[in-house]
Motif scaffolding. Structure first.
Motif, PDB file in Angstrom:
ATOM      1  N   VAL A 148       0.848  -1.196   0.000  1.00 19.20           N
ATOM      2  CA  VAL A 148       0.000   0.000   0.000  1.00 19.20           C
ATOM      3  C   VAL A 148       0.892   1.257   0.000  1.00 19.20           C
ATOM      4  N   PHE A 149       1.964   1.233   0.790  1.00 23.18           N
ATOM      5  CA  PHE A 149       2.868   2.393   0.805  1.00 23.18           C
ATOM      6  C   PHE A 149       3.575   2.570  -0.532  1.00 23.18           C
ATOM      7  N   MET A 198      10.112  17.224  -1.803  1.00 21.06           N
ATOM      8  CA  MET A 198       9.374  15.981  -1.600  1.00 21.06           C
ATOM      9  C   MET A 198       9.587  14.971  -2.738  1.00 21.06           C
ATOM     10  N   ILE A 199       9.744  15.477  -3.984  1.00 17.89           N
ATOM     11  CA  ILE A 199       9.784  14.538  -5.125  1.00 17.89           C
ATOM     12  C   ILE A 199      10.986  13.589  -5.035  1.00 17.89           C
ATOM     13  N   PRO A 200      12.237  14.117  -4.894  1.00 16.80           N
ATOM     14  CA  PRO A 200      13.356  13.160  -4.785  1.00 16.80           C
ATOM     15  C   PRO A 200      13.187  12.212  -3.600  1.00 16.80           C
ATOM     16  N   ARG A 201      12.649  12.731  -2.475  1.00 22.66           N
ATOM     17  CA  ARG A 201      12.471  11.875  -1.297  1.00 22.66           C
ATOM     18  C   ARG A 201      11.492  10.735  -1.610  1.00 22.66           C
ATOM     19  N   PHE A 202      10.359  11.077  -2.243  1.00 21.70           N
ATOM     20  CA  PHE A 202       9.367  10.050  -2.565  1.00 21.70           C
ATOM     21  C   PHE A 202       9.875   9.100  -3.659  1.00 21.70           C
ATOM     22  N   TYR A 203      10.689   9.633  -4.562  1.00 30.53           N
ATOM     23  CA  TYR A 203      11.268   8.793  -5.610  1.00 30.53           C
ATOM     24  C   TYR A 203      12.161   7.725  -4.970  1.00 30.53           C
ATOM     25  N   ALA A 204      12.954   8.147  -3.988  1.00 28.44           N
ATOM     26  CA  ALA A 204      13.836   7.195  -3.297  1.00 28.44           C
ATOM     27  C   ALA A 204      13.007   6.140  -2.558  1.00 28.44           C
ATOM     28  N   TYR A 205      11.906   6.570  -1.900  1.00 26.08           N
ATOM     29  CA  TYR A 205      11.044   5.577  -1.225  1.00 26.08           C
ATOM     30  C   TYR A 205      10.523   4.577  -2.246  1.00 26.08           C
ATOM     31  N   HIS A 206      10.047   5.157  -3.389  1.00 32.82           N
ATOM     32  CA  HIS A 206       9.302   4.335  -4.350  1.00 32.82           C
ATOM     33  C   HIS A 206      10.194   3.385  -5.142  1.00 32.82           C
TER      34      HIS A 206
END
Ligand code: HEM
Length: 432
Positions: A148-149, A198-206
């Motif tokens: 889900v995350f 936020m975008i690079p951070r979320f890209y790394a998560y994803h």
């Protein structure tokens, strides 16, 4: 030792395998691992479908990463200044097959979550969370939450009006976590929402953190499964009558079955993606001050529905924090559901190991509890669309109590009745 060698005795090596055998002791490897029996039963496919969807997500994700730009810097697209991330996704959709690959990626994410939920339901309704599979039940729960995350972190990446609004809902939910909300939101979202960082951070998560965790946990899940062996259906157990598995060997029969399933899945995903567009980025356009109406994906609708059903006047100060509809629906409710699922194998315990699936018909309490939960989830999902469906929130509040109680109660009564009928038939058989 000699006995062990004999047990592992494999069928004769094919001439073509001789080369491998000399170098890797292939014959022994084949005897030890590739002869493992796999049960052939449709219900076992849900776990495999979740696994194959993940493989397809990785493959399509790699293709998408070739053109995606994880940046909110403004660039020109069709004469307008738009964020680079948004522009790169629109450009991807304009290249041959680019849109199709993105659609397959998105549909696979839905399929993985749907298959994992159906897989969980199979495990629940057949009691396979009990001794000795408690650890694998917990690993499975972690897999579902992470899936889900993974989806949620992917939503932000196209950085269109929809994604920014949807991520904003996640940000507000994170902020609503009692006691640590603002620190948590700032940490997860790399600053205040909707900061461009936020975008690079979320890209790394994803693309790194969550896939690596998923890969590690899937490997652990399957290793535990290999160690503990598959469960058996009652009919298979009646035939083999022991801890042996009735099925086909991993190589080549099961491998062939898996290849067929994977091909069918991939073909179906391409067909669905060609026919039904999902998340049309250019339609939503780049982020604007006016936000579109956003409802969460189907698997989070129950939370959105719960949020609507909790009366707005509910606002309680307790233990140095506030409890309101936002954190009750967005944080406390999912936390409670997850806690119950985590505790399940320790609440409904088995002293001796359970290897044969327990038919849901012979376990009235567990089956009724499952029916109550499913009915409640469905009513909450309806509540998420109450305006569109023309159902008042008052009616749904009553429904959220009555429908689960009635369906659960009826399930319990009918299963108890068939149980007593079975007992009577047994007594009559014994008397004859
Ligand atoms: C995204 C995630 C998941 C993947 C890829 C996955 C994969 C698999 C596969 C391939 C199997 C063997 C086939 C089968 O028994 O169906 C399996 C078995 C199992 N899974 Fe999962 N699973 C996932 C999520 C879950 C969840 C959410 C749960 C429960 C909370 C769970 C609990 C189990 C258990 C207890 C078994 C052993 C069943 C048996 O022995 O028959 N898994 N999983």
């Amino acid at each position: 030792m000699a006995r062990k060698e004999e047990e592992l005795k494999a069928p004769e090596t094919e001439p073509a395998e001789g080369w491998l055998d000399e170098r890797l002791n292939w014959k022994r490897f084949r005897a030890k691992y590739l002869r493992k029996a796999f049960p052939v039963h449709l219900s076992f496919f849900w776990g495999e479908i979740a696994l194959f969807s993940f493989v397809i997500l990785i493959l399509t994700g790699i293709l998408l990463a070739l053109t995606y730009e994880p940046s909110a810097q403004l660039v020109e697209l069709d004469g307008n200044q738009v964020p680079a991330a948004y522009a790169s996704v629109v450009q991807n959709d304009r290249t041959p097959l680019g849109l199709l690959v993105r659609q397959v990626h998105h549909w696979s994410a839905h399929l993985m979550i749907a298959a994992a939920i159906l897989h969980l339901l199979r495990i629940f309704f057949t009691g396979l969370y009990k001794n000795p599979r408690e650890i694998n039940w917990l690993v499975g729960l972690a897999l579902l939450v992470l899936s889900v995350f993974a989806s949620f972190s992917g939503y932000l990446l196209p950085y269109d009006a929809f994604s920014v609004t949807a991520t904003g809902i996640g940000y507000h939910i994170a902020r609503a976590v009692p006691w640590i909300g603002s620190e948590l939101a700032n940490f997860v979202f790399a600053g205040k929402f909707p900061d461009a960082g936020m975008i690079p951070r979320f890209y790394a998560y994803h693309v790194i953190l969550i896939p690596l965790l998923l890969m590690g946990l899937i490997t652990l899940h399957l290793l535990i499964l290999f160690k503990q062996k598959h469960s058996l259906t009652p009919s298979a157990h009646a035939i083999v009558g022991s801890r042996k598995i009735l099925g086909v060997p991993l190589w080549p029969q099961q491998a062939l079955l898996m290849a067929v399933l994977f091909t069918i899945l991939l073909g179906s995903l391409f067909a669905v993606s060609g026919l039904f567009p999902v998340h049309p980025v250019a339609y939503y356009g780049p982020p604007e001050p006016a936000t579109p109406v956003v409802k969460p994906d189907w698997y989070l609708l129950w939370l959105y529905g719960a949020l609507k059903l909790i009366p707005t006047w509910f606002d309680v100060e307790m233990f140095g924090t506030t409890f309101n509809p936002e954190n009750m629906g967005g944080v406390i409710l999912p936390f409670l559901v997850l806690t119950l699922l985590v505790l399940l194998p320790f609440l409904d315990r088995a002293r001796t190991p359970v290897h044969v699936m327990e038919p849901s018909g012979t376990h009235p309490v567990r089956t009724s509890v499952g029916v109550v939960a499913i009915a409640l989830f469905l009513v909450l999902m309806l509540a998420a669309y109450n305006e569109e469906l023309g159902i008042s929130l008052e009616m749904l509040r009553v429904g959220a109590v009555l429908v689960p109680l009635l369906t659960g109660g009826l399930t319990y009564l009918s299963l108890r009745q068939s149980e007593s009928q079975r007992d009577m038939t047994k007594v009559m058989d014994e008397q004859e």
